[in-house]
Design a protein around this motif. Structure first.
Motif, PDB file in Angstrom:
ATOM      1  N   ILE A  15     -17.536  49.865  28.549  1.00  0.00           N
ATOM      2  CA  ILE A  15     -16.574  48.757  28.413  1.00  0.00           C
ATOM      3  C   ILE A  15     -16.705  48.105  27.025  1.00  0.00           C
ATOM      4  N   ALA A  16     -17.954  47.968  26.556  1.00  0.00           N
ATOM      5  CA  ALA A  16     -18.188  47.299  25.259  1.00  0.00           C
ATOM      6  C   ALA A  16     -17.700  48.143  24.085  1.00  0.00           C
ATOM      7  N   MET A  17     -17.701  49.465  24.219  1.00  0.00           N
ATOM      8  CA  MET A  17     -17.259  50.383  23.162  1.00  0.00           C
ATOM      9  C   MET A  17     -17.865  50.042  21.799  1.00  0.00           C
ATOM     10  N   ASN A  18     -19.150  49.829  21.792  1.00  0.00           N
ATOM     11  CA  ASN A  18     -19.887  49.507  20.549  1.00  0.00           C
ATOM     12  C   ASN A  18     -19.300  48.313  19.792  1.00  0.00           C
ATOM     13  N   GLY A  19     -18.863  47.316  20.556  1.00  0.00           N
ATOM     14  CA  GLY A  19     -18.341  46.096  19.928  1.00  0.00           C
ATOM     15  C   GLY A  19     -16.835  46.105  19.713  1.00  0.00           C
ATOM     16  N   TYR A  20     -16.184  47.245  19.946  1.00  0.00           N
ATOM     17  CA  TYR A  20     -14.729  47.333  19.730  1.00  0.00           C
ATOM     18  C   TYR A  20     -13.941  47.218  21.040  1.00  0.00           C
ATOM     19  N   GLY A  21     -14.656  46.968  22.147  1.00  0.00           N
ATOM     20  CA  GLY A  21     -14.030  46.951  23.477  1.00  0.00           C
ATOM     21  C   GLY A  21     -12.816  46.044  23.575  1.00  0.00           C
ATOM     22  N   LEU A  22     -12.935  44.821  23.042  1.00  0.00           N
ATOM     23  CA  LEU A  22     -11.833  43.855  23.124  1.00  0.00           C
ATOM     24  C   LEU A  22     -10.552  44.448  22.532  1.00  0.00           C
ATOM     25  N   TYR A  23     -10.668  45.043  21.337  1.00  0.00           N
ATOM     26  CA  TYR A  23      -9.492  45.576  20.640  1.00  0.00           C
ATOM     27  C   TYR A  23      -8.920  46.806  21.358  1.00  0.00           C
TER      28      TYR A  23
ATOM     29  N   LEU B  63      -9.996  57.690  26.168  1.00  0.00           N
ATOM     30  CA  LEU B  63     -10.997  56.631  26.351  1.00  0.00           C
ATOM     31  C   LEU B  63     -12.403  57.154  26.633  1.00  0.00           C
ATOM     32  N   VAL B  64     -12.512  58.384  27.137  1.00  0.00           N
ATOM     33  CA  VAL B  64     -13.841  58.871  27.545  1.00  0.00           C
ATOM     34  C   VAL B  64     -14.290  60.083  26.726  1.00  0.00           C
ATOM     35  N   LEU B  65     -13.474  61.133  26.720  1.00  0.00           N
ATOM     36  CA  LEU B  65     -13.938  62.418  26.176  1.00  0.00           C
ATOM     37  C   LEU B  65     -13.912  62.518  24.646  1.00  0.00           C
ATOM     38  N   SER B  66     -12.952  61.837  24.001  1.00  0.00           N
ATOM     39  CA  SER B  66     -12.864  61.994  22.541  1.00  0.00           C
ATOM     40  C   SER B  66     -14.027  61.257  21.856  1.00  0.00           C
TER      41      SER B  66
END
Lengths: 77, 235
Positions: free
Chosen positions: A6-14, B37-40
């Motif tokens: 969910i956090a996506m290394n800090g880019y989650g919000l965007y 969202l997951v695999l790339s």
């Protein structure tokens, strides 16, 4: 692991905001378009029902579109 | 041949196409989202923010493509007076506007973590904003004017003037120094995007194409019913 995703290394919000806006606005346009289509189908059928029987039968015999709208509406109902 | 293009044949074909798209759309959407969202993989400089590309790029491409089609059909309608083109353009315009707005919004959300700003008056961003304004003027022509002939004239003029902006959008990143990166995917010549990112992008492009086609078909179907309804009143 889920928190990291969910956090996506800090880019989650965007990232999540971008995908949410796209999905939401596409859904809104889809629902609005479908509602308008249904409204026109129903209005067409109301106008068809209001025709004198002879004219109504003539339209149904000659217009494939009228037949299909009637068939679709019967299925939905 | 011409009998095939009668409104009743087109109407039944539209219904079949809508049913077909309905049956495959969600499957392709789920595949696209899983890839995006997951695999790339994350980008080595932009990190996970690169995932925004999977919605931003298809939206921008289709925003441009819709206006190109509108311009072409407007010119043809202006010359040959083919009434169907009027209804096709009327049905395409809202889809093009939506995609252009989404490209601008998602671009802004990509710009903040990448460039450190939501917006810059650079050539690519400004020309996309101009495209959005042309879409708004074009749709307003249908909403505000009455009489098909005058609508065709005004909307065609808007489309033709607006089409000047299309090559500006495409080549803005080459003609001027912009914050926006140059094109990574080229129709002619090698593309500098890894296949691990190209595949999700193409799947998401397919999702956007199917969605656009679905909305177009529904709107076009509405137009056919509108005409038939008018004909009923004449009886």
């Amino acid at each position: 692991m889920i928190t990291e995703f969910i956090a996506m290394n800090g880019y989650g919000l965007y990232v999540w905001l971008s995908f949410s806006i796209v999905i939401l606005s596409c859904a809104v346009l889809y629902l609005k378009t479908r509602k308008t289509l249904r409204k026109y189908e129903n209005d067409f059928l109301v106008d068809l029902q209001n025709l004198p029987l002879e004219d109504k039968n003539k339209v149904l015999e000659t217009s494939k579109v009228a037949q299909q709208i009637l068939a679709t509406n019967s299925k939905v109902n | 041949m011409f009998k095939f293009f009668s409104s009743s044949n087109i109407y039944s074909l539209i219904q079949k196409l809508i049913n077909f798209i309905d049956s495959i759309f969600f499957l392709i959407l789920i595949i696209g989202l899983t890839f995006a969202l997951v695999l790339s993989p994350p980008d080595y400089t932009q990190g996970d923010s690169v995932r925004i590309m999977y919605v931003h790029v298809p939206a921008a491409w289709l925003g441009l493509a819709c206006f190109s089609v509108i311009t072409l059909l407007s010119v043809l309608n202006f010359i040959f007076k083919i009434r169907n083109f009027y209804f096709i353009n009327k049905s395409i315009a809202p889809i093009g506007l939506l995609f252009t707005c989404l490209a601008i919004i998602t671009g802004s959300l990509w710009g903040q973590p990448t460039w450190g700003t939501w917006w810059a008056w650079d050539a690519r961003l400004t020309s996309m904003l101009v495209l959005m304004l042309f879409y708004i003027f074009y749709i307003l022509a249908f909403k505000l004017l009455s009489g098909e002939e005058i609508i065709v004239k005004v909307s065609s003029i808007i489309a033709i003037i607006g089409s000047i902006n299309l090559p500006i959008i495409k080549y803005s990143v080459e003609w001027w120094t912009t914050l926006h990166q140059p094109a990574s995917i080229k129709i002619v010549g090698p593309s500098n995007i890894h296949s691990a990112m190209l595949l999700p992008l193409l799947v998401m492009l397919l999702v956007f194409l199917l969605y656009g086609a679905l909305i177009f078909l529904m709107k076009y179907k509405t137009e056919i019913i509108r005409i038939k309804k008018k004909n009923l009143k004449k009886i």
